[in-house]
Design an enzyme around this catalytic site. Structure first.
Site, short mmCIF file in Angstrom:
data_model
loop_
_atom_site.label_atom_id
_atom_site.label_comp_id
_atom_site.label_asym_id
_atom_site.label_seq_id
_atom_site.Cartn_x
_atom_site.Cartn_y
_atom_site.Cartn_z
N CYS A 68 0.95 -1.06 -0.02
CA CYS A 68 0.08 -0.24 0.18
C CYS A 68 1.10 1.26 0.11
O CYS A 68 0.47 2.31 -0.75
CB CYS A 68 -1.13 -0.04 1.21
SG CYS A 68 -2.09 -1.49 1.24
N THR A 69 2.09 1.06 0.69
CA THR A 69 2.96 2.19 0.67
C THR A 69 3.59 2.46 -0.70
O THR A 69 3.48 3.58 -1.17
CB THR A 69 4.14 2.03 1.57
OG1 THR A 69 3.35 2.05 2.96
CG2 THR A 69 5.04 3.37 1.84
#
Length: 172
Positions: A68-69
């Site tokens: 997600c980062t």
């Protein structure tokens, strides 16, 4: 008699399981379902506020996790390109607004992350995974509010490039 009760129990279970399943994913050409959720800055963001702009509405599992980062960093890095194409990036997960605020601060994210803690929007977009988090799906919404492209099970590493390419093609 026992067999009969078991069959009735199974029928009820099957019926309940069907009712509890995730909503069907909206398709290309359909009007985008309404979205009005709190963002990392505490305000409510409504999809209708983007009328006249393209919207990249992406669903992701969890703040501050590796995939997600990476995905968020790539969208942030490409944000000037999206802005030139009159497009906004909007992320949605089931994390709360405070978690989004921490994620944005830590990772220097400037686009909106929306908190769907009751999972209604995630479910309405057919993106609620069996483990209760958002599946990694993206919807490209045109300036009139229609879904023009859907990506499912996206790769965080190259997804922003894919979306930019599709957006550039649709702008021609």
């Amino acid at each position: 008699m026992v067999i009969r009760n078991t069959c009735i129990g199974l029928t009820l279970c099957v019926g309940m399981c069907l009712v509890a399943s995730a909503a069907e994913m909206p398709k290309e050409g359909q009007q985008a379902p309404a979205v009005a959720l709190p963002s990392q800055d505490g305000g409510i963001v409504d999809l209708t506020s983007f009328k006249g702009k393209w919207v990249v509405l992406y669903f992701y599992p969890k703040d501050m996790t590796q995939g997600c980062t990476i995905e968020a960093h790539n969208f942030q890095q490409d944000l000037p390109k999206y802005e030139k194409l009159n497009a906004a990036i909007v992320g949605v997960s089931v994390d709360n607004a405070d978690s989004h605020k921490q994620f944005c601060t830590k990772e220097s994210l400037t686009f909106k992350l929306l908190a769907d803690t009751d999972k209604k929007v995630v479910d309405e977009y057919g993106s609620l995974s069996p483990n209760g988090v958002a599946s990694r799906n993206t919807f490209l919404i045109d300036p009139t509010g229609k879904i023009v492209q859907v990506w499912t099970k996206v790769s965080p590493m190259k997804h922003s490039e894919e979306v930019l390419a599709a957006l550039a093609e649709k702008e021609k």
